[in-house]
Design a protein around this motif. Structure first.
Motif, short mmCIF file in Angstrom:
data_model
loop_
_atom_site.label_atom_id
_atom_site.label_comp_id
_atom_site.label_asym_id
_atom_site.label_seq_id
_atom_site.Cartn_x
_atom_site.Cartn_y
_atom_site.Cartn_z
N LEU A 1 0.83 -1.20 0.00
CA LEU A 1 0.00 0.00 0.00
C LEU A 1 0.86 1.25 0.00
O LEU A 1 0.59 2.22 -0.74
N ALA A 2 1.90 1.25 0.82
CA ALA A 2 2.80 2.41 0.86
C ALA A 2 3.50 2.60 -0.48
O ALA A 2 3.65 3.72 -0.97
N VAL A 3 3.93 1.49 -1.08
CA VAL A 3 4.58 1.58 -2.39
C VAL A 3 3.61 2.08 -3.45
O VAL A 3 4.00 2.79 -4.39
N PHE A 4 2.33 1.74 -3.32
CA PHE A 4 1.30 2.27 -4.23
C PHE A 4 1.28 3.80 -4.18
O PHE A 4 1.26 4.47 -5.22
N ALA A 5 1.27 4.36 -2.96
CA ALA A 5 1.26 5.82 -2.82
C ALA A 5 2.52 6.42 -3.43
O ALA A 5 2.47 7.44 -4.14
N GLN A 6 3.67 5.77 -3.19
CA GLN A 6 4.93 6.31 -3.70
C GLN A 6 5.03 6.16 -5.21
O GLN A 6 5.54 7.06 -5.90
N GLY A 7 4.53 5.05 -5.75
CA GLY A 7 4.53 4.88 -7.19
C GLY A 7 3.63 5.88 -7.89
O GLY A 7 3.95 6.40 -8.96
N THR A 8 2.49 6.18 -7.27
CA THR A 8 1.60 7.19 -7.82
C THR A 8 2.31 8.53 -7.89
O THR A 8 2.24 9.25 -8.90
N SER A 9 3.03 8.89 -6.83
CA SER A 9 3.76 10.15 -6.81
C SER A 9 4.83 10.20 -7.89
O SER A 9 5.02 11.22 -8.56
N GLU A 10 5.52 9.07 -8.08
CA GLU A 10 6.63 9.06 -9.03
C GLU A 10 6.16 9.31 -10.46
O GLU A 10 6.83 10.00 -11.23
N PHE A 11 5.01 8.75 -10.83
CA PHE A 11 4.58 8.78 -12.23
C PHE A 11 3.45 9.75 -12.53
O PHE A 11 3.16 10.01 -13.69
N MET A 12 2.79 10.32 -11.50
CA MET A 12 1.58 11.09 -11.74
C MET A 12 1.84 12.43 -12.43
O MET A 12 0.92 13.00 -13.04
N LEU A 13 3.07 12.94 -12.36
CA LEU A 13 3.32 14.27 -12.92
C LEU A 13 3.15 14.32 -14.43
O LEU A 13 2.99 15.40 -15.01
N SER A 14 3.19 13.15 -15.08
CA SER A 14 3.04 13.15 -16.54
C SER A 14 1.71 13.74 -16.96
O SER A 14 1.59 14.29 -18.06
N GLY A 15 0.70 13.66 -16.11
CA GLY A 15 -0.61 14.23 -16.43
C GLY A 15 -0.86 15.59 -15.79
O GLY A 15 -1.97 16.13 -15.92
#
Length: 392
Positions: free
Chosen positions: A10-24
């Motif tokens: 779950l924590a990695v989910f939050a961190q992965g979202t942060s890493e890739f979300m800026l593309s949008g």
């Protein structure tokens, strides 16, 4: 599987979202902070560089801490910098939060991988690894599109608030489920672990992992222009294609978790060969919508399934370096994530068209086959040497 392993996911989910979300979110960030879109794009580069540099440094920094304390420290710092990022009025401070957030993310990843593996028996290590890595794939399927949707409705800052909020339940669950004490065995001196990690077979495995991720993100980063300019799909199809890639990734890590522990060599070798074939096939058939849709799903599955298998290989080969092995695996992953898009961009910039990143991905996979073959050859030579000594 211990519930704590799912909390790490779950924590990695939050961190992965942060890493890739800026593309949008780049256009909104650039307009709000009065900077250019390329400058806003540096926020993603800063995160990737922070992950590469931060993984070994934060692992060394926290190697003597109890794992629960290290996990909570890194996760709380990660959540806090997203609150600061959501509130910041200026680009400079936002850039700084991305670097600090990446350092915290890298430290969490390194400790989380080691913690997950240590909480299960040898027969379930790949499955535990797949649960942690699966957090990234779920981020691709749900977190990144959700971040883009939030940014479209309530501004880019709302996506930062959402990442911080998702981190909160992970903090509480980790605090309750991860053992508080230190590992039963005393960590080896850092110099011993570093010598283990400098072994040629392990370095080749890490290089293979970086090449596989480089191929993955080289292609993944340019799905939008490929789909709209080569395949001929409308722009409205792009979020669906990205989600489809994420769904394939989730399937891949799930399957890897079930099979790698029992058939590690066969699974990894099959994945590497299939990835060469798949990227080549997608480059040749990208003009067909049906082929593109099918291969995006398949390649996501193969890429993350094989990537999970390679992380498991790192832990197998680095049994004498349990503290730092996770950090090196994390760094290798992010070297590929940074290198792949750059190489794909160079190919497009050289005038080779929007199919060219797929050919670059295929070439990177050919190199990965070579490094993996060399590592396997070293392993077989070592096994023959041990058998010879035993016979004497």
């Amino acid at each position: 599987m211990p519930f704590a392993v799912y909390a790490l996911g779950l924590a990695v989910f939050a961190q992965g979202t942060s890493e890739f979300m800026l593309s949008g979110l780049l256009s909104d960030i650039a307009a709000d902070l009065s900077v250019s879109i390329p400058a806003a794009g540096l926020l993603t580069s800063a995160f990737a560089i922070g992950m590469i540099v931060g993984a070994p440094l934060t692992a060394l920094f926290s190697r003597n801490w109890p794992r629960r304390r290290a996990l909570l420290f890194f996760l709380c710092v990660f959540a806090a910098v997203h609150v600061v990022g959501a509130l910041t009025p200026g680009y400079g401070l936002l850039l700084a939060t991305r670097v600090v957030g990446a350092l915290a993310n890298a430290g969490f990843w390194a400790v989380a991988l080691v913690t997950a593996v240590s909480m299960v028996g040898p027969e379930a290590r790949a499955r535990a690894t797949s649960v942690v890595v699966g957090g990234v794939t779920v981020a691709c399927v749900a977190g990144v599109p959700a971040g883009a949707a939030l940014g479209g409705h309530w501004g880019w800052r709302s996506a930062f608030w959402a990442v911080a909020l998702v981190s909160v339940p992970a903090v509480f669950v980790i605090a309750r489920t991860v053992p508080a004490g230190r590992p039963k065995s005393t960590p080896a001196p850092a110099s011993v672990e570093l010598r283990t990690l400098a072994g040629p077979r392990l370095l080749l495995t890490l290089l293979t992992s970086a090449l596989v991720q480089g191929a993955t993100f080289c292609a993944f980063s340019y799905v939008e222009p490929l789909a709209t300019h080569v395949t001929g799909l409308a722009s409205g199809w792009v979020p669906g294609l990205l989600a489809l890639f994420g769904l394939g990734s989730f399937i891949g890590v799930t399957v890897a978790g079930r099979l790698v522990d029992t058939r590690p060599v066969a699974f990894t070798a099959t994945g590497l060969v299939a990835l060469v074939t798949g990227w080549t096939g997608l480059a040749l058939t990208a003009g067909s919508p049906s082929a593109t849709v099918a291969l995006v799903l398949v390649q996501g599955m193969l890429a993350f399934g094989t990537g999970t298998a390679l992380i498991s290989w790192v832990f197998r080969l680095a049994a004498d370096a349990p503290t730092l092995s996770g950090s090196f695996a994390t760094a290798a992953f992010n070297v590929g994530a940074a290198l792949g898009p750059w190489l794909g961009g160079l190919a497009i910039g050289a005038g080779f068209g929007f199919r060219s990143p797929l050919w670059v991905s295929a070439l990177l996979m050919v190199l990965a086959l070579g490094t993996a073959g060399a590592a396997l050859g070293m392993g077989r030579a070592a096994d023959r040497g041990r058998d010879g000594i035993a016979a004497v």
